[in-house]
Design a protein around this motif. Structure first.
Motif, short mmCIF file in Angstrom:
data_model
loop_
_atom_site.label_atom_id
_atom_site.label_comp_id
_atom_site.label_asym_id
_atom_site.label_seq_id
_atom_site.Cartn_x
_atom_site.Cartn_y
_atom_site.Cartn_z
N PRO A 10 1.14 -1.40 0.23
CA PRO A 10 0.35 -0.23 0.00
C PRO A 10 0.90 1.07 -0.18
CG PRO A 10 -0.18 -1.24 1.90
CD PRO A 10 0.67 -1.64 1.07
N GLY A 11 0.39 2.20 -0.96
CA GLY A 11 1.60 3.57 -0.58
C GLY A 11 1.25 4.45 -2.02
N TRP A 12 1.80 5.54 -1.82
CA TRP A 12 1.02 6.23 -3.14
C TRP A 12 2.83 5.84 -3.24
CZ3 TRP A 12 -1.42 6.30 -7.12
CH2 TRP A 12 -3.05 6.56 -6.98
N HIS A 13 3.80 6.47 -2.28
CA HIS A 13 4.81 5.96 -2.72
C HIS A 13 5.61 5.67 -3.57
CE1 HIS A 13 5.07 9.41 1.16
NE2 HIS A 13 5.13 10.08 -0.38
N HIS A 14 5.19 4.24 -3.34
CA HIS A 14 5.81 3.07 -4.07
C HIS A 14 5.84 3.54 -5.44
CE1 HIS A 14 5.96 -1.43 -4.43
NE2 HIS A 14 6.55 -1.22 -3.42
N ILE A 15 4.17 3.26 -6.12
CA ILE A 15 3.51 3.25 -7.28
C ILE A 15 4.87 4.78 -8.05
CG2 ILE A 15 1.75 4.09 -8.27
CD1 ILE A 15 0.43 2.39 -6.67
N LEU A 16 4.70 5.35 -7.01
CA LEU A 16 5.27 7.04 -8.01
C LEU A 16 6.95 5.92 -8.54
CD1 LEU A 16 4.40 9.61 -6.16
CD2 LEU A 16 3.93 9.40 -8.57
N LEU A 17 7.26 5.14 -7.19
CA LEU A 17 8.57 4.82 -7.85
C LEU A 17 8.95 4.21 -8.74
CD1 LEU A 17 12.07 4.55 -7.07
CD2 LEU A 17 11.32 3.00 -5.03
N THR A 18 7.37 2.75 -8.62
CA THR A 18 7.39 2.05 -9.90
C THR A 18 6.75 2.68 -11.10
OG1 THR A 18 6.81 0.24 -8.67
CG2 THR A 18 5.86 0.21 -11.14
N ILE A 19 6.21 3.93 -10.97
CA ILE A 19 6.10 4.43 -12.81
C ILE A 19 7.49 5.42 -12.62
CG2 ILE A 19 5.35 6.33 -13.42
CD1 ILE A 19 3.20 5.45 -12.04
N ALA A 20 8.51 5.74 -12.13
CA ALA A 20 9.52 6.45 -12.11
C ALA A 20 10.66 5.43 -13.00
CB ALA A 20 10.34 7.14 -11.30
N ALA A 21 10.55 4.22 -12.40
CA ALA A 21 11.67 3.33 -12.63
C ALA A 21 10.97 2.51 -14.50
CB ALA A 21 11.80 2.22 -12.13
N ALA A 22 9.30 2.69 -14.83
CA ALA A 22 8.92 2.15 -15.99
C ALA A 22 9.19 3.58 -17.06
CB ALA A 22 7.95 2.30 -15.71
N LEU A 23 9.29 4.58 -16.52
CA LEU A 23 9.84 5.56 -17.67
C LEU A 23 11.27 5.67 -17.97
CD1 LEU A 23 7.14 8.50 -16.53
CD2 LEU A 23 7.28 6.63 -18.05
N LEU A 24 12.07 5.40 -16.55
CA LEU A 24 13.68 4.96 -17.19
C LEU A 24 13.58 4.55 -17.86
CD1 LEU A 24 14.87 6.30 -13.69
CD2 LEU A 24 15.38 7.43 -15.51
N VAL A 25 13.46 3.49 -17.49
CA VAL A 25 13.61 1.99 -18.56
C VAL A 25 12.72 2.46 -19.87
CG1 VAL A 25 13.07 -0.08 -19.11
CG2 VAL A 25 13.49 0.17 -16.88
#
Lengths: 235, 177
Positions: B139-154
Motif C-alpha cells: 500500500p502507499g502512493w510513494h511506492h507506485i510513484l517509484l514504480t512509474i519512475a522506474a518504468a519511464l526510465l527503462v
C-alpha cells in the motif's frame, strides 16, 4: 541519453575486463540512438558464436536481473547483442507466456535451441540458473539473520517497486513491436488494455484470460492473414 | 530445517512435477498451492519462511523461479532445493522445447503466424499487469510513484538497470517508501 550509453559501455567493459575468461567480442557494444532502426531489420541480426557465448551471455543477463530478468533479457538480447528483433522477442515471449513454466527460462530455452539445438537450449538455461542459484542460497542463509532489520526490509520493498517498474517499462518498449502486426493498431491497443484490466484490475485467473482473449485475437489475426490481404507479411 | 524424510522429498518432488505443468504465467502463479502443501499439509515450512522465500528470490539476481529452490532449501537443505527446483523445471522445460520446435518448423503456417500475431498485444498487456500487481500489493502512493519512475526510465533512457535497482534499495532502506 548519450552519456548513459557511454556510462553503460564503460561499466560493462569494466566488468568484463575484470573477468578475463570472456572472449573479447563485439557483443556488448551498445547501439547509438541514430542506428536504432537497425534493431528492426532481421537481416542485420548477429548470432552467438558458440554455446559458451550463450552460457556466458545468459549468466551475465541473469546476474543483472533483480526481481526478474525479463527487462534485462530484452535489453541484452535485442539491443546489445542483436540476436533477435523486438518483434521476434515478442513472438518468443508469447510462446513462453502461454506455456507453463517460468517465462524467462522458457525464453532462454527457445533462443538457445534456435541457435544450437537442445545443447544450446541447455547452455542458455544453465547460464540463466546456475550462478544465481548459488547466490540465492547464500543470501537465504544471510537473510535469516537480518530479516527483522527495518532498513533491510525497506530496501527489499524499494527494490520490489523498481523491479515492478522495470517490467512495465519493458512493456512500454515492446509496444512499438506491434506496429508490424497484421491486426490494426486500435485492435491491438484494445486487446492490450483488456488483458491488463482482466488480469491486474479484475484479478481474473490468467488461464481463462489467455484462453478467452487469446482465442479471439488469434482468430481475428487468422482472418487478417488471409493470403490476399496478407501480402505485406509474406516473403 | 525440519529434518524432512526421504519419503517427504519424493512426495515434494512429485508434487512440484504436477505444479510445473500448471504454472502458466510463471511459477509464482502456483505459489498458493505450494503454500497449501508445504506449510499446511506437510509442515515443512512456517508462514514466515514461505513469505521470506519469495522476498529473497526477488531481491537476488536471476529468474524469480529460484524462490522454489529457497523453499526447498529452508525445508530440507540442498536435497530439498534439488527436489523442488528440478520438480518445477523438468516438465515445463521439456514441453517448452517441444512446442518451440513444433512451432518453428511450421512458422510459415497461417495458424502459427496468427497465433504469434494474436498473442503479441496480449503478452504486452500481461507485462503491464505484472508490473501493476507487483507494485500494488504494497500500500502507499510513494511506492507506485517509484514504480512509474522506474518504468519511464527503462522505456526512455539507457540508464543501467542495476543502478535503478540500487536506487530503489537506497530509497527503501532510508524509509522513504
Amino acid at each position: 541519453m548519450n552519456q548513459y550509453i557511454e556510462q553503460e559501455k564503460a561499466e560493462i567493459a569494466e566488468i568484463f575486463a575484470s573477468v578475463s575468461l570472456f572472449p573479447r567480442v563485439q557483443m556488448f557494444e551498445v547501439i547509438a540512438p541514430s542506428t536504432k532502426s537497425m534493431i528492426e531489420d532481421p537481416h542485420l541480426l548477429a548470432q552467438p558464436s558458440s554455446k559458451k557465448e550463450l552460457f556466458v551471455a545468459f549468466t551475465f543477463l541473469a546476474l543483472q536481473g533483480f526481481g526478474g530478468v525479463l527487462a534485462v533479457a530484452q535489453r541484452v538480447l535485442c539491443e546489445q547483442k542483436r540476436w533477435l528483433t523486438r518483434e521476434q522477442f515478442v513472438e518468443v515471449l508469447a510462446v513462453a507466456q502461454v506455456l507453463p513454466g517460468p517465462n524467462v527460462c522458457n525464453v532462454a530455452l527457445m533462443i538457445g535451441d534456435r541457435f544450437f539445438g537442445w545443447r544450446g537450449a541447455f547452455a542458455a538455461l544453465a547460464g540463466m540458473m546456475a550462478l544465481p542459484l548459488v547466490i540465492v542460497l547464500m543470501l537465504t542463509a544471510l537473510y535469516v539473520q537480518y530479516a527483522a532489520n527495518p532498513a533491510v526490509s525497506g530496501a527489499l520493498r524499494g527494490m520490489g517497486a523498481v523491479s515492478a517498474g522495470m517490467i512495465a517499462g519493458t512493456g512500454l518498449k515492446l509496444v512499438a513491436a506491434v506496429r508490424s502486426n497484421p491486426m490494426p493498431a486500435p485492435v491491438c491497443g484494445a486487446l492490450l488494455v483488456l488483458t491488463f484490466a482482466a488480469v491486474a484490475l479484475l484479478r481474473w485467473p490468467l488461464v481463462w484470460v489467455i484462453l478467452a482473449l487469446g482465442l479471439v485475437a488469434c482468430a481475428y489475426a487468422w482472418v487478417r492473414l488471409r493470403p490476399d490481404t496478407a501480402a505485406p507479411r509474406r516473403p | 530445517m525440519n529434518g524432512a524424510m526421504p519419503v517427504d522429498l519424493l512426495a515434494l518432488f512429485g508434487h512440484f512435477l504436477v505444479l510445473s505443468l500448471l504454472s502458466i504465467g510463471g511459477a509464482i502463479t502456483v505459489a498458493p498451492d505450494m503454500h497449501r502443501v508445504m506449510v499446511n499439509q506437510m509442515g515443512l515450512l512456517t508462514d514466515a519462511q514461505f513469505n521470506a522465500s519469495i522476498a529473497i528470490a526477488q531481491a537476488s539476481p536471476g529468474p524469480n523461479v529460484l524462490f522454489v529452490a529457497v523453499m526447498g532449501y529452508q525445508a530440507a537443505g540442498l536435497a530439498g532445493a534439488a527436489a523442488t527446483l528440478f520438480g518445477i523445471m523438468l516438465p515445463s522445460t521439456t514441453l517448452a522445447l517441444a512446442a518451440a520446435r513444433w512451432g518453428h518448423a511450421r512458422r510459415d503456417w497461417r495458424a502459427v503466424q496468427a497465433f504469434k500475431a494474436g498473442m503479441a498485444p496480449i503478452v504486452i498487456g500481461l507485462l503491464f499487469a505484472t508490473g501493476w500487481i507487483l507494485s500494488a500489493q504494497t500500500p502507499g502512493w510513494h511506492h507506485i510513484l517509484l514504480t512509474i519512475a522506474a518504468a519511464l526510465l527503462v522505456w526512455r533512457t539507457r540508464v543501467h538497470l542495476l543502478l535503478l535497482v540500487a536506487a530503489g534499495a537506497v530509497v527503501g532502506g532510508m524509509g522513504w517508501i
